[in-house]
Design an enzyme around this catalytic site. Structure first.
Site, PDB file in Angstrom:
ATOM      1  N   ARG A  83      50.799  28.844  35.300  1.00 31.13           N
ATOM      2  CA  ARG A  83      51.969  29.416  35.972  1.00 31.13           C
ATOM      3  C   ARG A  83      52.337  28.513  37.147  1.00 31.13           C
ATOM      4  O   ARG A  83      51.519  28.306  38.041  1.00 31.13           O
ATOM      5  CB  ARG A  83      51.643  30.836  36.459  1.00 31.13           C
ATOM      6  CG  ARG A  83      52.735  31.458  37.290  1.00 31.13           C
ATOM      7  CD  ARG A  83      52.400  32.908  37.694  1.00 31.13           C
ATOM      8  NE  ARG A  83      53.496  33.453  38.476  1.00 31.13           N
ATOM      9  CZ  ARG A  83      53.425  33.700  39.785  1.00 31.13           C
ATOM     10  NH1 ARG A  83      52.319  33.493  40.450  1.00 31.13           N
ATOM     11  NH2 ARG A  83      54.480  34.165  40.428  1.00 31.13           N
ATOM     12  N   HIS A 127      60.188  30.610  43.762  1.00 27.10           N
ATOM     13  CA  HIS A 127      58.988  30.892  44.563  1.00 27.10           C
ATOM     14  C   HIS A 127      59.315  30.428  45.985  1.00 27.10           C
ATOM     15  O   HIS A 127      58.632  29.586  46.559  1.00 27.10           O
ATOM     16  CB  HIS A 127      57.760  30.200  43.979  1.00 27.10           C
ATOM     17  CG  HIS A 127      56.444  30.795  44.418  1.00 27.10           C
ATOM     18  ND1 HIS A 127      55.504  31.280  43.526  1.00 27.10           N
ATOM     19  CD2 HIS A 127      55.910  30.982  45.638  1.00 27.10           C
ATOM     20  CE1 HIS A 127      54.447  31.729  44.190  1.00 27.10           C
ATOM     21  NE2 HIS A 127      54.669  31.552  45.493  1.00 27.10           N
ATOM     22  N   GLU A 172      57.632  37.706  44.089  1.00 26.21           N
ATOM     23  CA  GLU A 172      57.449  38.532  45.283  1.00 26.21           C
ATOM     24  C   GLU A 172      58.733  38.666  46.115  1.00 26.21           C
ATOM     25  O   GLU A 172      58.784  38.189  47.263  1.00 26.21           O
ATOM     26  CB  GLU A 172      56.317  37.978  46.151  1.00 26.21           C
ATOM     27  CG  GLU A 172      54.985  37.867  45.415  1.00 26.21           C
ATOM     28  CD  GLU A 172      53.848  37.402  46.299  1.00 26.21           C
ATOM     29  OE1 GLU A 172      54.095  37.009  47.454  1.00 26.21           O
ATOM     30  OE2 GLU A 172      52.691  37.425  45.828  1.00 26.21           O
ATOM     31  N   ASN A 298      51.162  40.781  41.538  1.00 27.52           N
ATOM     32  CA  ASN A 298      50.259  40.013  42.398  1.00 27.52           C
ATOM     33  C   ASN A 298      49.514  40.997  43.283  1.00 27.52           C
ATOM     34  O   ASN A 298      50.138  41.751  44.045  1.00 27.52           O
ATOM     35  CB  ASN A 298      51.033  39.028  43.277  1.00 27.52           C
ATOM     36  CG  ASN A 298      51.742  37.962  42.465  1.00 27.52           C
ATOM     37  OD1 ASN A 298      51.519  37.832  41.273  1.00 27.52           O
ATOM     38  ND2 ASN A 298      52.597  37.190  43.120  1.00 27.52           N
ATOM     39  N   TYR A 300      46.258  41.558  46.028  1.00 30.17           N
ATOM     40  CA  TYR A 300      45.234  40.960  46.887  1.00 30.17           C
ATOM     41  C   TYR A 300      44.366  42.001  47.593  1.00 30.17           C
ATOM     42  O   TYR A 300      43.191  41.773  47.826  1.00 30.17           O
ATOM     43  CB  TYR A 300      45.885  40.045  47.934  1.00 30.17           C
ATOM     44  CG  TYR A 300      46.419  38.775  47.304  1.00 30.17           C
ATOM     45  CD1 TYR A 300      45.590  37.675  47.113  1.00 30.17           C
ATOM     46  CD2 TYR A 300      47.728  38.703  46.836  1.00 30.17           C
ATOM     47  CE1 TYR A 300      46.051  36.528  46.492  1.00 30.17           C
ATOM     48  CE2 TYR A 300      48.200  37.551  46.205  1.00 30.17           C
ATOM     49  CZ  TYR A 300      47.351  36.472  46.041  1.00 30.17           C
ATOM     50  OH  TYR A 300      47.807  35.349  45.413  1.00 30.17           O
ATOM     51  N   GLU A 352      48.899  36.918  40.045  1.00 27.22           N
ATOM     52  CA  GLU A 352      48.139  36.310  41.150  1.00 27.22           C
ATOM     53  C   GLU A 352      47.045  37.263  41.573  1.00 27.22           C
ATOM     54  O   GLU A 352      47.281  38.461  41.737  1.00 27.22           O
ATOM     55  CB  GLU A 352      49.015  36.047  42.382  1.00 27.22           C
ATOM     56  CG  GLU A 352      49.965  34.909  42.249  1.00 27.22           C
ATOM     57  CD  GLU A 352      50.767  34.663  43.523  1.00 27.22           C
ATOM     58  OE1 GLU A 352      50.298  35.025  44.628  1.00 27.22           O
ATOM     59  OE2 GLU A 352      51.877  34.136  43.395  1.00 27.22           O
TER      60      GLU A 352
END
Ligand code: IFM
Length: 451
Positions: A83, A127, A172, A298, A300, A352
């Site tokens: 990616r 991005h 995002e 994504n 985290y 991610e």
């Protein structure tokens, strides 16, 4: 046995897709070469005090000049896909009009190099590195940028679309809107909640229009969007904290997912924003809800909500990564189950997931990043648990292939499973890279049946 590699591998079907991820601005460098235009991040990095180590993306990992070596590195991990993102100003310096042949040729080489190595190219169009020329005309706050983005998406499809496995419109959008236009800590450094909400809306409209335009021209790649999401939880059992958590979830996760899957903004978020809510034109919400081929998430960390206001460090009892983000793998499972409950999800990828850790190079010249391996193992296990409970999980990508420019944190925060020496630009796979390679290999290995 949360970290047992065979147990972990046994939780995933053979066709589950494994990959690694990067983005253009964070690794390419060559910021002013071969006709590339200026991006908003090139400009932002030059403002005093905005990047922790006063660095920029001029050289980054020098990926632009080390393409073949880096593609070999990806292939050495045995993954299915890579990616990466396209730098819009590299291929269309002013964000409209003339295309830059040298920039397009770079991505031609990248895509062909992946295919030659048996790797599926997953491209992200945005991005974050918007052409500065478009920012000078209002950037994402201007509705005109929506149409420039659709033209850019079509240009990329015409050039590369016959060879791409997946196209992601935006990475995002919350970060672009909120950190870039409300907090001002990311490019373009604007501080207005009203502008941020309009930017978010324009990003979503441009996403839907791009999907429709790409399909109208016979898209062969699967089309989707990538959202960053935390698992939001109340700090305590109090009804007050529960109410704040519900609102935080509406302002973050659901502000993007509800329009995409239900064609409307969450009512409680609109009420909270009041006059700062975005201007929505007739037909916008139907455009945003254009069906996705896939969703990227994504993840985290979790987000803890408290009616008392900002949390203190002692309110967050979990271990943390070098970013100060709590390590909370259960949150990934819960987030995926929540998404599955709330929406009719298409094929869903973790696009991610990973952690920044200090990563000193050992006396043996290697990086023994057991903390990162632990992070990855526990989060991958959470994905396996969600899969077992019916969430349509199709793949998992580590952030990131290699250490890179971590935006406002500069180069000090290392997310890579491959170490980059910023003096020599030498790449060294960390222990976590070797572990990930082994995990992928074991997922592919024949298994005993009937056990
Ligand atoms: O490095 C970023 C990436 O560009 C977008 N998602 C979060 C990562 C870690 O902060």
């Amino acid at each position: 046995m949360p970290n047992d590699i065979n147990d972990l591998a046994s939780r995933f079907p053979h066709d589950f897709a494994w990959g690694v991820a990067t983005s253009a601005f964070q690794i390419e460098g060559a910021a002013f070469e071969d006709g590339k235009g200026e991006s908003i991040w090139d400009r932002f990095c030059r403002e005093p005090g905005v990047i922790a180590d006063a660095s920029n993306g001029d050289v980054a990992c020098d990926h632009y000049h080390r393409l073949e070596q880096d593609l070999d590195l990806v292939a050495s991990l045995g993954v299915d896909l890579y990616r990466f993102s396209i730098s819009w100003p590299r291929v269309q310096p002013a964000g409209e009009g003339a295309w830059n042949e040298k920039g397009l040729a770079f991505y031609d080489r990248l895509v062909d190099g992946l295919l030659q190595r048996g790797l599926a190219p997953h491209v992200t169009l945005n991005h974050w590195d918007l052409p500065q020329a478009l920012q000078d005309r209002g950037g994402w706050a201007s509705r005109d940028t929506v149409h420039r983005f659709v033209d850019y998406a079509l240009g990329i499809q015409r050039r590369l679309g016959d060879r791409l496995a997946a196209i992601t419109t935006h990475n995002e959008p919350w970060v672009v809107a909120w950190l870039g236009h409300k907090e001002g800590s990311f490019a373009p450094g604007i501080r207005s909640r009203k502008v941020a909400n309009q930017v978010a809306h324009h990003l979503l409209v441009s996403h839907g229009l791009a999907l429709r335009a790409l399909r109208a021209e016979g898209a062969r790649a699967r089309l989707g969007i990538v959202l960053n999401m935390a698992h939001t939880m109340p700090l305590t059992d109090s009804p007050e904290d529960a109410a704040v958590a519900k609102l935080d979830d509406a302002l973050g996760r659901r502000w993007y997912a509800d329009p995409l899957f239900k064609g409307r903004y969450p009512a409680e978020a609109l009420a909270e924003f009041g006059d700062d809510a975005p201007q929505v034109q007739a037909g916008d919400m139907e455009v945003i809800a254009t069906p996705l081929d896939f969703l990227g998430i994504n993840y985290y960390s979790r987000h803890l909500s408290s009616a008392r206001g900002p949390l203190r460090p002692e309110d967050k009892p979990c271990p943390k990564t070098d970013m100060g983000w709590e390590i909370y793998p259960e949150g990934l499972r819960e987030l995926l189950l929540t998404m599955h409950r709330d929406y009719a999800l298409p094929a869903t990828y973790i696009t991610e997931n990973g952690g920044a850790f200090p990563d000193p190079v050992g006396a043996d010249g290697r990086v023994h990043d057991a903390d990162r391996t632990g992070y990855l193992a526990t989060h991958i296990r959470a994905v396996g648990e969600a899969l077992a409970q019916g969430v349509p999980m199709a793949g998992y990508m580590v952030w990131s292939l290699m250490d890179n420019f971590e935006w406002a944190s500069g180069y000090a925060k290392r997310f890579g499973i491959v170490h980059v020496d910023y003096g020599t630009l030498e790449r060294t796979p960390k222990d976590s890279a070797l572990w990930f390679r082994d995990l992928v290999a074991r997922c592919r290995a024949p298994r005993k049946t009937g056990a």
